[in-house]
Enzyme design. Structure first.
Site, PDB file in Angstrom:
ATOM      1  N   HIS A 105      -3.696  -5.076   0.367  1.00 21.15           N
ATOM      2  CA  HIS A 105      -3.115  -5.635   1.599  1.00 21.15           C
ATOM      3  C   HIS A 105      -3.145  -7.167   1.569  1.00 21.15           C
ATOM      4  O   HIS A 105      -4.065  -7.775   2.133  1.00 21.15           O
ATOM      5  CB  HIS A 105      -3.888  -5.136   2.827  1.00 21.15           C
ATOM      6  CG  HIS A 105      -3.659  -3.700   3.124  1.00 21.15           C
ATOM      7  ND1 HIS A 105      -2.642  -3.268   3.935  1.00 21.15           N
ATOM      8  CD2 HIS A 105      -4.307  -2.584   2.695  1.00 21.15           C
ATOM      9  CE1 HIS A 105      -2.675  -1.943   4.003  1.00 21.15           C
ATOM     10  NE2 HIS A 105      -3.676  -1.516   3.259  1.00 21.15           N
ATOM     11  N   GLU A 109      -1.505  -9.238   3.238  1.00 15.80           N
ATOM     12  CA  GLU A 109      -1.373  -9.840   4.569  1.00 15.80           C
ATOM     13  C   GLU A 109      -2.728 -10.217   5.166  1.00 15.80           C
ATOM     14  O   GLU A 109      -2.810 -11.101   6.011  1.00 15.80           O
ATOM     15  CB  GLU A 109      -0.594  -8.901   5.504  1.00 15.80           C
ATOM     16  CG  GLU A 109      -1.313  -7.643   5.969  1.00 15.80           C
ATOM     17  CD  GLU A 109      -1.237  -6.462   4.993  1.00 15.80           C
ATOM     18  OE1 GLU A 109      -0.950  -6.684   3.813  1.00 15.80           O
ATOM     19  OE2 GLU A 109      -1.496  -5.320   5.434  1.00 15.80           O
ATOM     20  N   CYS A 153       0.836  -1.204   0.000  1.00 12.15           N
ATOM     21  CA  CYS A 153       0.000   0.000   0.000  1.00 12.15           C
ATOM     22  C   CYS A 153       0.876   1.262   0.000  1.00 12.15           C
ATOM     23  O   CYS A 153       1.458   1.577  -1.021  1.00 12.15           O
ATOM     24  CB  CYS A 153      -1.009  -0.038   1.141  1.00 12.15           C
ATOM     25  SG  CYS A 153      -2.503   0.861   0.721  1.00 12.15           S
TER      26      CYS A 153
HETATM   27  N1  GLN Z   1      -2.010   6.639   2.860  1.00  9.16           N
HETATM   28  C1  GLN Z   1      -2.136   5.892   1.647  1.00  9.16           C
HETATM   29  C2  GLN Z   1      -3.498   6.045   1.016  1.00  9.16           C
HETATM   30  O1  GLN Z   1      -4.447   6.448   1.646  1.00  9.16           O
HETATM   31  C3  GLN Z   1      -1.813   4.416   1.877  1.00  9.16           C
HETATM   32  C4  GLN Z   1      -2.749   3.735   2.801  1.00  9.16           C
HETATM   33  C5  GLN Z   1      -2.239   2.403   3.298  1.00  9.16           C
HETATM   34  O2  GLN Z   1      -1.046   2.132   3.312  1.00  9.16           O
HETATM   35  N2  GLN Z   1      -3.143   1.565   3.751  1.00  9.16           N
HETATM   36  O3  GLN Z   1      -3.648   5.753  -0.142  1.00  9.16           O
END
Ligand code: GLN
Length: 544
Positions: free
Chosen positions: A513, A515, A388
């Protein structure tokens, strides 16, 4: 009036905790659910959290640990992650409820005038709302396991416990069990295990009208029969229903420990159910591999919520799963990205690692440290996994240092004309912070010949998201022309979901994600492949 004796198809298991927090109620509940499932029973779960947030989505991970996201986009307590990992099932919105949500729903009804002029009170209106959620799972599965967050005696969890008491009354004997997790400390100076905290905790529970049927007594030592009998006598619980819940080496050993103590036999017996056979071979092998790995690798997790272990809970668990499949112990070190100040500190800090993961996150703090880290990893061909925000940083770093876009940034940190990471169109007008991100499962199509494709072994995948920003399509060509591969895209081709770079052994950044979908025993393809690449890197370095 006597209690209702009607026999329900669905049996209710209520799990509460006493004495102190962090005794592992979530792991105990997940283990019970897993053991019942292994015997061929179906189990649904409801985790009740006593705080006033509508969901944990707005809480910092350093406060309450990671926010776990389900396929249907619910931002939930991290215990749901344990359940999914143990029982290998995807849960949803209906499996987690906070006190805030309960009050919110009751107040909404009150504003609509649905209480017909009545005074709206904790009992019965709040408790009815809680009971309705407990009952909504009735009939679906053989068991409903309801875990009540917090510690008995907390002001906050009272409405949940009152709902439990009322449910006990309505369900009637034989249709429910109350399981209570307590702590039996060992006092070294007295050379004694002390049962008093457990006695007090059970007394407190009884004051609320709840009689525990099964006690799980967490302790660092074996609870011999005389101690268990003493607890049984003072707590009014059958002697065979007082269980030792001793510390074990890995959380995945907990179900095996309970199985040896015949916990589920007792639970089933008390509910008048004849126990079906259980087969724990696969799980036992999984635990053996965790405990006796052939190889060891060191992986750095570079993030900013590094002070609190639970902030990256699912990532840490995914490495245990992937490690076991690779017969490898993954030593995961949390590195605070704010400590990486430049190319020199990046090298000093990261050179001892066989692989690096750049963590998810929010806000600008620690970003430059992540970018220095990625430059070092990219140039030195160290296996890299970006999740992310970690993936977004990989794109920024590549844009700055390879594509020559010196001002490249995410508009989350700085708005300029080189925002290679930018707000998604549907996020532009969103003002509320809670529940408004791109959340939950989305499909993704993989490009053949990439590391991601090789890892998954299929072209179509589905992964869970939680973010507001995306790779900007304006810069796609520029990135690609310099060797960044768009290894995964949304099916309409509009969103970049995975990036890789050419001429690097394993450099994979994912917008989602992974994970959150790594399960015990089976693991997650990307984590498995990453650990494999890390192991290969280590062996090569050793050979040189
Ligand atoms: N802050 C980033 C976004 O909102 C990444 C979010 C995250 O890592 N879950 O896109």
């Amino acid at each position: 009036m006597t209690q209702a004796k009607k026999h329900n198809k669905t049996k209710y298991l209520f799990v509460t905790g006493g004495v102190l927090s962090s005794l592992g109620k979530g792991i105990a509940s997940s283990s019970i659910a897993f053991l019942l499932k292994q015997r061929g029973y179906s189990v649904s779960i409801l985790k009740l959290d006593p705080y006033i947030n509508i969901d944990p989505g707005t809480m910092s991970p350093t406060q309450h640990g990671e926010v776990y996201v389900t396929d249907d986009g619910a931002e939930t307590d991290l215990d749901l992650g344990h359940y999914e990992r143990f029982i290998d099932e995807s849960l949803s919105q209906k499996n987690n409820l906070t006190a805030g949500r309960v009050y919110y729903d009751v107040i909404k009804k009150e504003r609509k005038g649905q209480y017909l002029g009545k005074t709206v009170q904790v009992v019965p209106h709040i408790t009815n709302e809680i009971k309705n959620r407990m009952k909504s799972l009735d009939g679906e599965k053989d068991f409903v396991l309801i875990e009540i967050g917090g510690t008995v005696g907390d002001i906050e969890s009272l409405p949940f416990l009152e709902a439990q008491r009322q449910m006990n009354y309505e369900l009637g004997q034989g249709n429910y069990l109350n399981i209570h997790l307590t702590y039996v400390p060992y006092i070294a100076s007295a050379k004694e295990l002390k049962t008093k905290p457990t006695q007090h905790s059970v007394r407190q529970l009884m004051q609320y009208g709840i009689k525990p049927d099964v006690l799980l007594c967490r302790s660092e030592h074996t609870l011999l029969k005389d101690i268990r009998d003493k607890i049984a006598l003072f707590c009014n619980v059958d002697e065979d229903a007082v269980f030792e819940a001793r510390d074990v080496d890995t959380i995945y050993e907990v179900p095996l420990f309970f199985a040896r103590k015949r916990l589920t036999e007792t639970i089933l017996d008390k509910l008048g159910i004849k126990a079906k056979e259980i087969n724990l071979d696969t799980w036992t092998k999984f635990v053996k591999r965790i405990k006796n790995p052939k190889y060891t690798v060191k992986i750095a997790l570079v993030g900013k919520y590094t002070k609190y272990e639970d902030s990256y809970k699912s990532i840490a668990e995914a490495f245990i799963h992937a490690g076991s499949i690779n017969n490898t112990k993954v030593e995961l070190d949390m590195i605070n990205s704010e400590d990486i100040l430049d190319a020199k500190t990046a090298k000093q800090t990261l050179s001892e690692y066989d692989g690096v993961l750049i963590a998810p996150g929010f806000g600008s703090r620690g970003i430059e440290g992540k970018l220095h880290s990625i430059k070092y990893i990219r140039e030195n061909k160290i296996p890299f996994f970006g999740i992310c925000l970690g993936m977004q940083c990989a794109v920024i770093e590549f844009a700055r240092n390879v594509c020559g876009l010196k001002q490249a940034n995410s508009s989350e940190f700085e708005k300029n004309d080189q925002n290679v990471i930018d707000l998604m169109a549907d996020q532009v007008d969103v003002e509320d912070k809670g529940g408004t991100m791109r959340l939950g499962a989305y499909p993704c199509v993989l490009e053949e010949g990439t590391n991601a494709f090789a890892a998954y072994g299929t072209a179509e995948i589905s992964e869970r998201h939680r973010h507001r920003y995306e790779v900007s399509n304006q810069f796609r060509e520029k990135l690609q022309s310099k060797g960044m591969k768009l290894a995964g895209l949304s099916p309409d081709g509009n969103l970049v979901e995975i990036v890789e770079i050419e001429d690097h052994p394993w450099f994979v950044g994912v917008q989602f994600h992974p994970e959150l979908k790594s399960r015990a025993v089976t693991g997650h393809p990307l984590f498995i492949d990453f650990v494999k690449a890390v192991l290969k890197n280590k062996k090569q370095n050793e050979a040189e």
